[in-house]
Structure formats: structure tokens, C-alpha cells
Design a protein around this motif. Structure first.
Motif, PDB file in Angstrom:
ATOM      1  N   GLU A 183      38.803  35.095  40.481  1.00  0.00           N
ATOM      2  CA  GLU A 183      38.838  36.440  41.047  1.00  0.00           C
ATOM      3  C   GLU A 183      37.420  36.954  41.245  1.00  0.00           C
ATOM      4  O   GLU A 183      36.505  36.612  40.507  1.00  0.00           O
ATOM      5  CB  GLU A 183      39.616  37.385  40.124  1.00  0.00           C
ATOM      6  N   SER A 184      37.241  37.778  42.239  1.00  0.00           N
ATOM      7  CA  SER A 184      35.931  38.358  42.515  1.00  0.00           C
ATOM      8  C   SER A 184      36.116  39.714  43.163  1.00  0.00           C
ATOM      9  O   SER A 184      36.963  39.885  44.046  1.00  0.00           O
ATOM     10  CB  SER A 184      35.120  37.439  43.433  1.00  0.00           C
ATOM     11  N   ARG A 185      35.315  40.676  42.721  1.00  0.00           N
ATOM     12  CA  ARG A 185      35.377  41.999  43.333  1.00  0.00           C
ATOM     13  C   ARG A 185      34.838  41.990  44.753  1.00  0.00           C
ATOM     14  O   ARG A 185      35.080  42.930  45.515  1.00  0.00           O
ATOM     15  CB  ARG A 185      34.585  42.988  42.482  1.00  0.00           C
ATOM     16  N   LEU A 186      34.096  40.934  45.088  1.00  0.00           N
ATOM     17  CA  LEU A 186      33.521  40.832  46.429  1.00  0.00           C
ATOM     18  C   LEU A 186      34.463  40.166  47.423  1.00  0.00           C
ATOM     19  O   LEU A 186      34.131  40.057  48.606  1.00  0.00           O
ATOM     20  CB  LEU A 186      32.212  40.047  46.373  1.00  0.00           C
ATOM     21  N   ARG A 187      35.633  39.715  46.962  1.00  0.00           N
ATOM     22  CA  ARG A 187      36.560  39.029  47.868  1.00  0.00           C
ATOM     23  C   ARG A 187      36.982  39.970  48.995  1.00  0.00           C
ATOM     24  O   ARG A 187      37.420  41.089  48.747  1.00  0.00           O
ATOM     25  CB  ARG A 187      37.790  38.544  47.111  1.00  0.00           C
ATOM     26  N   GLY A 188      36.850  39.510  50.207  1.00  0.00           N
ATOM     27  CA  GLY A 188      37.169  40.317  51.376  1.00  0.00           C
ATOM     28  C   GLY A 188      35.955  40.673  52.202  1.00  0.00           C
ATOM     29  O   GLY A 188      36.065  40.936  53.408  1.00  0.00           O
ATOM     30  N   ILE A 189      34.764  40.651  51.588  1.00  0.00           N
ATOM     31  CA  ILE A 189      33.549  41.027  52.324  1.00  0.00           C
ATOM     32  C   ILE A 189      33.240  40.025  53.417  1.00  0.00           C
ATOM     33  O   ILE A 189      32.972  40.395  54.571  1.00  0.00           O
ATOM     34  CB  ILE A 189      32.357  41.172  51.355  1.00  0.00           C
ATOM     35  N   ALA A 190      33.278  38.731  53.093  1.00  0.00           N
ATOM     36  CA  ALA A 190      32.940  37.708  54.088  1.00  0.00           C
ATOM     37  C   ALA A 190      33.944  37.695  55.239  1.00  0.00           C
ATOM     38  O   ALA A 190      33.572  37.530  56.405  1.00  0.00           O
ATOM     39  CB  ALA A 190      32.864  36.336  53.430  1.00  0.00           C
ATOM     40  N   THR A 191      35.221  37.889  54.923  1.00  0.00           N
ATOM     41  CA  THR A 191      36.235  37.955  55.988  1.00  0.00           C
ATOM     42  C   THR A 191      36.008  39.178  56.863  1.00  0.00           C
ATOM     43  O   THR A 191      36.148  39.112  58.094  1.00  0.00           O
ATOM     44  CB  THR A 191      37.640  37.991  55.372  1.00  0.00           C
ATOM     45  N   GLY A 192      35.647  40.297  56.257  1.00  0.00           N
ATOM     46  CA  GLY A 192      35.334  41.488  57.033  1.00  0.00           C
ATOM     47  C   GLY A 192      34.130  41.290  57.931  1.00  0.00           C
ATOM     48  O   GLY A 192      34.104  41.770  59.072  1.00  0.00           O
ATOM     49  N   PHE A 201      42.851  39.076  61.379  1.00  0.00           N
ATOM     50  CA  PHE A 201      44.241  38.691  61.149  1.00  0.00           C
ATOM     51  C   PHE A 201      44.490  38.354  59.676  1.00  0.00           C
ATOM     52  O   PHE A 201      45.613  38.503  59.186  1.00  0.00           O
ATOM     53  CB  PHE A 201      44.587  37.492  62.036  1.00  0.00           C
ATOM     54  N   PHE A 202      43.451  37.915  58.968  1.00  0.00           N
ATOM     55  CA  PHE A 202      43.617  37.565  57.557  1.00  0.00           C
ATOM     56  C   PHE A 202      43.913  38.793  56.699  1.00  0.00           C
ATOM     57  O   PHE A 202      44.376  38.652  55.566  1.00  0.00           O
ATOM     58  CB  PHE A 202      42.379  36.831  57.045  1.00  0.00           C
ATOM     59  N   PHE A 203      43.662  39.976  57.220  1.00  0.00           N
ATOM     60  CA  PHE A 203      44.035  41.207  56.521  1.00  0.00           C
ATOM     61  C   PHE A 203      45.541  41.237  56.264  1.00  0.00           C
ATOM     62  O   PHE A 203      46.001  41.636  55.190  1.00  0.00           O
ATOM     63  CB  PHE A 203      43.598  42.414  57.367  1.00  0.00           C
ATOM     64  N   VAL A 204      46.319  40.798  57.256  1.00  0.00           N
ATOM     65  CA  VAL A 204      47.781  40.766  57.116  1.00  0.00           C
ATOM     66  C   VAL A 204      48.174  39.819  55.983  1.00  0.00           C
ATOM     67  O   VAL A 204      49.051  40.137  55.166  1.00  0.00           O
ATOM     68  CB  VAL A 204      48.440  40.332  58.441  1.00  0.00           C
ATOM     69  N   TYR A 205      47.525  38.665  55.930  1.00  0.00           N
ATOM     70  CA  TYR A 205      47.831  37.694  54.877  1.00  0.00           C
ATOM     71  C   TYR A 205      47.542  38.273  53.498  1.00  0.00           C
ATOM     72  O   TYR A 205      48.348  38.116  52.562  1.00  0.00           O
ATOM     73  CB  TYR A 205      47.009  36.426  55.107  1.00  0.00           C
ATOM     74  N   LEU A 206      46.432  38.955  53.347  1.00  0.00           N
ATOM     75  CA  LEU A 206      46.083  39.547  52.056  1.00  0.00           C
ATOM     76  C   LEU A 206      47.096  40.596  51.634  1.00  0.00           C
ATOM     77  O   LEU A 206      47.403  40.735  50.442  1.00  0.00           O
ATOM     78  CB  LEU A 206      44.678  40.149  52.122  1.00  0.00           C
ATOM     79  N   LEU A 207      47.646  41.329  52.584  1.00  0.00           N
ATOM     80  CA  LEU A 207      48.708  42.281  52.258  1.00  0.00           C
ATOM     81  C   LEU A 207      49.967  41.551  51.800  1.00  0.00           C
ATOM     82  O   LEU A 207      50.625  41.975  50.843  1.00  0.00           O
ATOM     83  CB  LEU A 207      49.025  43.155  53.468  1.00  0.00           C
ATOM     84  N   ILE A 208      50.307  40.463  52.469  1.00  0.00           N
ATOM     85  CA  ILE A 208      51.525  39.718  52.138  1.00  0.00           C
ATOM     86  C   ILE A 208      51.450  39.148  50.722  1.00  0.00           C
ATOM     87  O   ILE A 208      52.440  39.175  49.977  1.00  0.00           O
ATOM     88  CB  ILE A 208      51.757  38.593  53.168  1.00  0.00           C
ATOM     89  N   ILE A 209      50.277  38.655  50.328  1.00  0.00           N
ATOM     90  CA  ILE A 209      50.154  38.066  48.989  1.00  0.00           C
ATOM     91  C   ILE A 209      49.748  39.118  47.956  1.00  0.00           C
ATOM     92  O   ILE A 209      49.420  38.787  46.814  1.00  0.00           O
ATOM     93  CB  ILE A 209      49.162  36.887  48.975  1.00  0.00           C
ATOM     94  N   ARG A 210      49.734  40.382  48.361  1.00  0.00           N
ATOM     95  CA  ARG A 210      49.496  41.533  47.472  1.00  0.00           C
ATOM     96  C   ARG A 210      48.098  41.562  46.872  1.00  0.00           C
ATOM     97  O   ARG A 210      47.898  42.031  45.743  1.00  0.00           O
ATOM     98  CB  ARG A 210      50.553  41.569  46.365  1.00  0.00           C
ATOM     99  N   ARG A 211      47.144  41.098  47.630  1.00  0.00           N
ATOM    100  CA  ARG A 211      45.751  41.278  47.219  1.00  0.00           C
ATOM    101  C   ARG A 211      45.218  42.514  47.944  1.00  0.00           C
ATOM    102  O   ARG A 211      44.435  42.434  48.888  1.00  0.00           O
ATOM    103  CB  ARG A 211      44.933  40.038  47.551  1.00  0.00           C
ATOM    104  N   TYR A 212      45.669  43.666  47.476  1.00  0.00           N
ATOM    105  CA  TYR A 212      45.395  44.914  48.178  1.00  0.00           C
ATOM    106  C   TYR A 212      43.914  45.294  48.103  1.00  0.00           C
ATOM    107  O   TYR A 212      43.373  45.854  49.057  1.00  0.00           O
ATOM    108  CB  TYR A 212      46.258  46.033  47.600  1.00  0.00           C
ATOM    109  N   ARG A 213      43.285  45.008  46.986  1.00  0.00           N
ATOM    110  CA  ARG A 213      41.857  45.323  46.863  1.00  0.00           C
ATOM    111  C   ARG A 213      41.044  44.527  47.886  1.00  0.00           C
ATOM    112  O   ARG A 213      40.162  45.074  48.547  1.00  0.00           O
ATOM    113  CB  ARG A 213      41.377  45.027  45.443  1.00  0.00           C
TER     114      ARG A 213
END
Length: 429
Positions: A149-158, A169-181
Motif C-alpha cells: 500500500e502507498s499513500r501516493l498510489r494514483g499520482i502516476a496514473t493521474g 479510464f483506470f479511475f473506473v477500475y479503482l472505484l470497482i475494486i474500492r480503492r477510493y483514496r
């Protein structure tokens, strides 16, 4: 060695413009877009290079600034070397995510796979055009595939979405797997890139976000071309029209989206994050209005995963033989067939053609090469596959994933539902 030999002999690298290092026109568009802004010109008011438009975000212009400091020759050398190095890093990181430790064998195998996979049409055309797809894939892989786990997860995709919109589009995937942060981080980072663009170039940013971002004709003026390996391209080709029914397209991409994302969720649920990210990447290409072959670099991750399956099944087979158990050959054979099928479907099949053809900015040549099975003439009875092979690879991978893990997930969901219906057990019972 064999792959490198094939690469250099099928189309010699000195052969202009079809040698693998003798085009890089897309990289040159990035470079000229960066130079136009550096010289105070408006990037989206006209072509960036010859007749080619600049289609990426204002933030990407800032990212590409170093290319404007180089001559085209030096930019080609640097960009091409970076693609190969990044491809090697992606392969190593993919294997590490599957549990392999860093050792000299992994370094060598990954280097060999770079040579082998550079013969795939998406990878070869990424190098030949000087495209950015491998770098965007690397950002997503680093962000979502690395363990822990990392608090920085999502920055590189953004950041990847801030350069080219499709990774959003990977934003949708993160919602589906409940990685809301992580999903919120993707949105926040993407929004930050937009703000930076408006601060640096308000005029260009307004023009891009008010109109150009939603104009698919800037990517390519027609949908009905063999190189459009998306569902909309398949509909345009099969129906013989430039404007396939919007309703039909929406129904098809809804079905494909559900298919791909359900498969990705199942892969994630079973700890197969590399496969999950691969499926999301392929789904993204399938539902896009226009997807060039080089957008499908996600086949690199799929190839690594299939190699991993072959290694795993091979080890099990060896153990069965060693301990005198009944040897199960079928899983290994299926994995080998899947890997060979993938390679044949997306190989850089070349065909020499004749006639005046536009091959560069303002360059025409008599005689050229078609790259990829979808660009070649095949028997009519094979057109159902050869016209859109990438969509079929996506569909088969998604269905195979659902067949492998769907029944167990369904049983668990039913058991959980039954437990909730039964309610708590009374201590007096």
C-alpha cells in the motif's frame, strides 16, 4: 538473437522510412508542439508539423519541452533508447509483481523479451512512430501493479491521464475494486495538471478543454480504416460506413466494458493484479472511439503473464513427474498455445505494397509496407478475425478469466448472501 535478426532483416533499420529508427514522426510532432509554445505560438490553432495536428493536453506540452532543446536526430536517439529501457523496466516490474526476485536471470530474460516483444505490431509501431504509449503504460504499472500500500498510489496514473486522456479510464477500475483514496488521488492529480496548463498557457488550455479535447477527428479524420482497432472502428468497417449508429456503438462498448471490468475485478480478487491492469488497459482501447494498433501495448503485460503461467505449469509438471504423480500436461499446453496465438495475432506481419502513399509529414513514396495482420490481405473466410484481431484477443482473455474464477466468486457471493439472510445465530439455539 533470433528476434533481433528478424527485426533487422524483415525491414532493415536503415531503410527510410520503414526502418524501425527512420520515422519517429509522432515524436517530432511532440517536439514541434513544445517548440511552438516556447516560441510564443498557439499550439492548437493549426498543424504542429506539416499537416499533423497536436492532439495531447496542454500539460503534455510542458512535459515535452526537453525534446524541443534537441535536434531531431538527437531526439530520435534519446526517445528510442528511452522506449527500450522503459520496456525492459516494465517487463522486470511485471515479473517482480508476480513474485520473482531480482537476479541476473530475470535481467537477462527481460532483456530477451524486449527483443522478442519489439516484433509485436503495437511495440514496433510505437518505436517507429516515436509514440508515448510505453511510457504511459509504465506510469500505470508503477502506480497500480507494485505490491504493498502507498499513500501516493494514483499520482502516476493521474499524471499519465494529464498527458494523454485515455489512462483516466483506470479511475473506473479503482472505484470497482474500492480503492477510493487512490481514485481520488487520480482525480486530484489530473485536475492539478489542468490547472498547471491553464497557468502556463491559458489561451491554449481554454481552446483545448472547450473544444479540441472532445474532437475525435483530431486523432484521425475517419473511422473506417483498418488501423482503427476499436469497437467503433470494427462497426465502421463491418457496416461499410463512416458514421456507425451511436446507439449500436454505445450498446457494444457497454457490453465490452462490463465484460472487461468484470474480468479485471475477478483477476484483482484472486491476487492477479498484473492481469487485472492488462484487462483494464485492453478494455480502454476497445471502447475508445479510435484506437491505433500502437495503443494496444498492453499486450506486453499479457505476454509476461502468459510466460509466468508457462513457468508455473512447467514447475508443477516437473514436480508431478518427480514424485510419481499423474502428470497434468493440459494446463501447460493451453498456456503455450495462448502465448503462441497472441504472438501470431499481433506480430508485425509485413506486406510490401505499391502505389503513391502518404508516409510522413509531407512525404509520399511509391511502395511501402503494411504492418500488422489487420493491414494485410487475408482469405475472406478469415476476415472475422484478421480485420480486428486485437478485439478478439481482448474478448478471449476476458472470457477465459471469467471462466477461470467466475464460478468460485459466484459461489462465495451466494454463500455471503445466504449468511446475511440467515442473520446472527442465537446463543440459546
Amino acid at each position: 538473437m533470433i528476434a533481433a535478426y528478424v527485426q533487422l532483416t524483415l525491414t532493415p533499420y536503415r531503410n527510410w522510412p520503414f526502418g524501425i529508427f527512420r520515422n519517429q514522426v509522432d515524436m517530432d510532432v511532440y517536439r514541434h508542439g513544445a517548440m511552438r509554445w516556447a516560441h510564443g505560438e498557439r499550439v492548437y490553432n493549426g498543424p504542429a508539423l506539416g499537416r499533423l495536428l497536436y492532439t495531447y493536453t496542454p500539460f503534455s506540452i510542458l512535459v515535452f519541452q526537453p525534446l524541443g532543446w534537441l535536434t531531431k536526430m538527437h531526439a530520435v536517439y534519446l526517445w528510442s533508447a528511452a522506449i527500450f529501457a522503459t520496456l525492459w523496466w516494465v517487463i522486470v516490474t511485471s515479473f517482480r509483481s508476480l513474485g520473482y526476485r531480482m537476479c541476473w536471470q530475470l535481467v537477462v530474460v527481460s532483456g530477451c523479451l524486449v527483443s522478442i516483444l519489439s516484433l509485436l505490431e503495437p511495440v514496433r509501431t510505437t518505436i517507429w512512430y516515436g509514440q508515448i504509449n510505453v511510457f504511459l503504460m509504465a506510469l500505470v504499472v508503477w502506480d497500480l501493479v507494485r505490491p504493498g500500500e502507498s499513500r501516493l498510489r494514483g499520482i502516476a496514473t493521474g499524471l499519465a491521464a494529464g498527458i494523454k486522456l485515455t489512462p483516466a479510464f483506470f479511475f473506473v477500475y479503482l472505484l470497482i475494486i474500492r480503492r477510493y483514496r487512490a481514485a481520488a488521488t487520480v482525480v486530484a492529480t489530473f485536475a492539478t495538471t489542468i490547472v498547471i496548463g491553464f497557468i502556463a498557457m491559458p489561451g491554449d488550455s481554454w481552446k483545448y478543454w472547450s473544444s479540441e479535447a472532445f474532437n475525435s477527428d483530431r486523432v484521425f479524420p475517419t473511422l473506417r480504416v483498418a488501423s482503427n482497432q476499436s469497437i467503433k472502428g470494427a462497426l465502421a468497417m463491418s457496416l461499410g460506413t463512416e458514421t456507425p449508429s451511436t446507439l449500436l456503438w454505445l450498446v457494444c462498448i457497454a457490453f465490452a466494458g462490463v465484460l472487461g471490468m468484470v474480468a479485471a475485478w475477478l483477476a484483482h480478487r484472486n491476487g492477479q493484479e498484473l492481469l487485472a491492469v492488462t484487462l483494464v488497459g485492453m478494455t480502454m482501447c476497445a471502447v475508445s472511439p479510435f484506437a491505433w494498433g500502437h495503443h494496444w501495448v498492453w499486450f506486453v503485460l499479457l505476454a509476461v503473464y502468459l510466460v509466468h503461467l508457462m513457468i508455473g505449469f512447467g514447475r508443477r509438471l516437473q514436480a508431478d513427474v518427480q514424485w510419481g504423480r499423474t502428470a497434468q500436461w493440459r494446463p501447460l499446453m493451453l498456456a503455450i498455445l495462448a502465448a503462441v496465438g497472441l504472438y501470431l495475432a499481433v506480430f508485425s506481419w509485413l506486406k510490401s505494397l505499391r502505389g503513391p502513399v502518404h508516409v510522413g509529414v509531407d512525404e509520399w513514396r511509391h511502395g511501402w509496407y503494411a504492418v500488422g495482420v489487420f493491414m494485410n490481405t487475408t482469405p475472406e473466410w478469415t476476415h472475422w478475425f484478421t480485420s480486428q484481431p486485437y478485439l478478439w484477443v481482448f474478448a478471449v482473455t476476458s472470457v477465459a478469466t471469467i471462466v477461470a474464477w467466475g464460478p468460485a466468486a459466484l459461489r462465495e457471493l451466494r454463500a455471503a448472501g445466504s449468511a446475511r439472510t440467515a442473520g446472527p445465530v442465537s446463543p440459546n439455539r
